[in-house]
Write a protein that holds these residues in place. Structure first.
Motif, mmCIF file in Angstrom:
data_model
loop_
_atom_site.group_PDB
_atom_site.id
_atom_site.type_symbol
_atom_site.label_atom_id
_atom_site.label_comp_id
_atom_site.label_asym_id
_atom_site.label_seq_id
_atom_site.Cartn_x
_atom_site.Cartn_y
_atom_site.Cartn_z
ATOM 1 N N ASN A 4 0.852 -1.177 0.000
ATOM 2 C CA ASN A 4 0.000 0.000 0.000
ATOM 3 C C ASN A 4 0.893 1.235 0.000
ATOM 4 O O ASN A 4 1.823 1.323 0.789
ATOM 5 C CB ASN A 4 -0.885 -0.025 1.257
ATOM 6 N N THR A 5 0.615 2.198 -0.865
ATOM 7 C CA THR A 5 1.441 3.402 -0.924
ATOM 8 C C THR A 5 0.915 4.538 -0.057
ATOM 9 O O THR A 5 1.506 5.602 -0.013
ATOM 10 C CB THR A 5 1.572 3.901 -2.374
ATOM 11 N N ASP A 6 -0.184 4.324 0.650
ATOM 12 C CA ASP A 6 -0.709 5.340 1.560
ATOM 13 C C ASP A 6 -0.799 4.737 2.961
ATOM 14 O O ASP A 6 -1.741 4.025 3.300
ATOM 15 C CB ASP A 6 -2.083 5.827 1.097
ATOM 16 N N THR A 7 0.203 5.015 3.767
ATOM 17 C CA THR A 7 0.265 4.406 5.101
ATOM 18 C C THR A 7 -0.780 4.971 6.061
ATOM 19 O O THR A 7 -0.953 4.427 7.148
ATOM 20 C CB THR A 7 1.672 4.572 5.717
ATOM 21 N N HIS A 8 -1.475 6.014 5.671
ATOM 22 C CA HIS A 8 -2.544 6.555 6.511
ATOM 23 C C HIS A 8 -3.844 5.757 6.356
ATOM 24 O O HIS A 8 -4.706 5.801 7.236
ATOM 25 C CB HIS A 8 -2.811 8.028 6.176
ATOM 26 N N THR A 9 -3.964 5.033 5.250
ATOM 27 C CA THR A 9 -5.210 4.308 4.990
ATOM 28 C C THR A 9 -5.091 2.796 5.152
ATOM 29 O O THR A 9 -6.096 2.097 5.078
ATOM 30 C CB THR A 9 -5.722 4.599 3.567
ATOM 31 N N GLY A 10 -3.880 2.297 5.329
ATOM 32 C CA GLY A 10 -3.737 0.852 5.462
ATOM 33 C C GLY A 10 -2.299 0.432 5.634
ATOM 34 O O GLY A 10 -1.380 1.249 5.576
ATOM 35 N N PRO A 11 -2.089 -0.861 5.851
ATOM 36 C CA PRO A 11 -0.741 -1.380 6.086
ATOM 37 C C PRO A 11 0.123 -1.334 4.827
ATOM 38 O O PRO A 11 -0.373 -1.356 3.708
ATOM 39 C CB PRO A 11 -0.993 -2.826 6.527
ATOM 40 N N SER A 12 1.417 -1.292 5.048
ATOM 41 C CA SER A 12 2.370 -1.265 3.941
ATOM 42 C C SER A 12 2.587 -2.631 3.321
ATOM 43 O O SER A 12 3.115 -2.730 2.221
ATOM 44 C CB SER A 12 3.720 -0.717 4.427
ATOM 45 N N PHE A 13 2.209 -3.696 4.025
ATOM 46 C CA PHE A 13 2.465 -5.050 3.552
ATOM 47 C C PHE A 13 1.171 -5.835 3.429
ATOM 48 O O PHE A 13 0.191 -5.566 4.121
ATOM 49 C CB PHE A 13 3.448 -5.769 4.491
ATOM 50 N N SER A 14 1.198 -6.832 2.556
ATOM 51 C CA SER A 14 0.022 -7.658 2.286
ATOM 52 C C SER A 14 -0.393 -8.456 3.522
ATOM 53 O O SER A 14 0.394 -8.654 4.456
ATOM 54 C CB SER A 14 0.315 -8.631 1.143
#
Length: 181
Positions: A4-14
């Motif tokens: 995920n490229t938006d860390t404010h809306t979700g995790p960075s990893f699957s």
């Protein structure tokens, strides 16, 4: 790599990555962290089971923190001391006969603070053959510690080091050539 490229809306990893890290975390606590100090082969086996590439006669001590074993490669006869942190969001490659001392922190992840989403950036760290990262040194993402280099205690390594050089400081700078007797 980042999910995920938006860390404010979700995790960075699957989700798969996060679940695998959760399983690794349980194995780490139950079987790795509190294993007796001399059981280097046991800890190497556990790391291999989670995808690490571990050479022969590697000494990884029980209090080494490993974020994602599948991003770790350690060459023959190398050592990683208690308290070292291998924050392996990206690849960490440790060469042959290299030493990572107590409390050293190898950090492959950072964030792009120039973008609204504050996306994760993971860059590999390479510690080449015969290099020594001394106690409590911090190695930044994307850095190569060159063959035979010695990074002094509590140094902050922001750029690649020179081969067979002793360096130290914040930021880490070359001090003298390293010669072996």
């Amino acid at each position: 790599m980042a999910y995920n490229t938006d860390t404010h809306t979700g995790p960075s990893f699957s989700l798969q990555n996060r679940l695998t890290r959760a399983v690794w975390g349980a194995v780490y606590i139950l079987f790795f962290r509190y294993s007796p100090r001399p059981l280097h082969g046991w800890r190497s086996l556990l790391l291999r089971l989670f995808g690490a590439k571990i050479g022969k006669d590697v000494h990884v001590y029980p209090a080494v923190k490993v974020w994602a074993p599948w991003n770790i490669e350690i060459g023959d006869e190398s050592g990683v001391a208690n308290g070292a942190n291998l924050y392996s969001q990206g690849r960490i490659i440790i060469g042959r006969r290299a030493v990572i001392s107590q409390g050293a922190y190898l950090c492959t992840g950072t964030h792009d603070y120039t973008k609204k989403g504050f996306p994760l950036i993971a860059k590999p760290i390479v510690i080449e053959d015969y290099a020594w990262v001394a106690a409590e040194a911090f190695v930044h993402p994307g850095v190569t510690v060159a063959e035979g280099s010695v990074v002094g205690a509590r140094s902050v390594v922001t750029k690649n080091t020179l081969p067979w050089t002793v360096c130290s400081g914040f930021p880490c700078r070359p001090l003298a050539p390293r010669t072996l007797e």
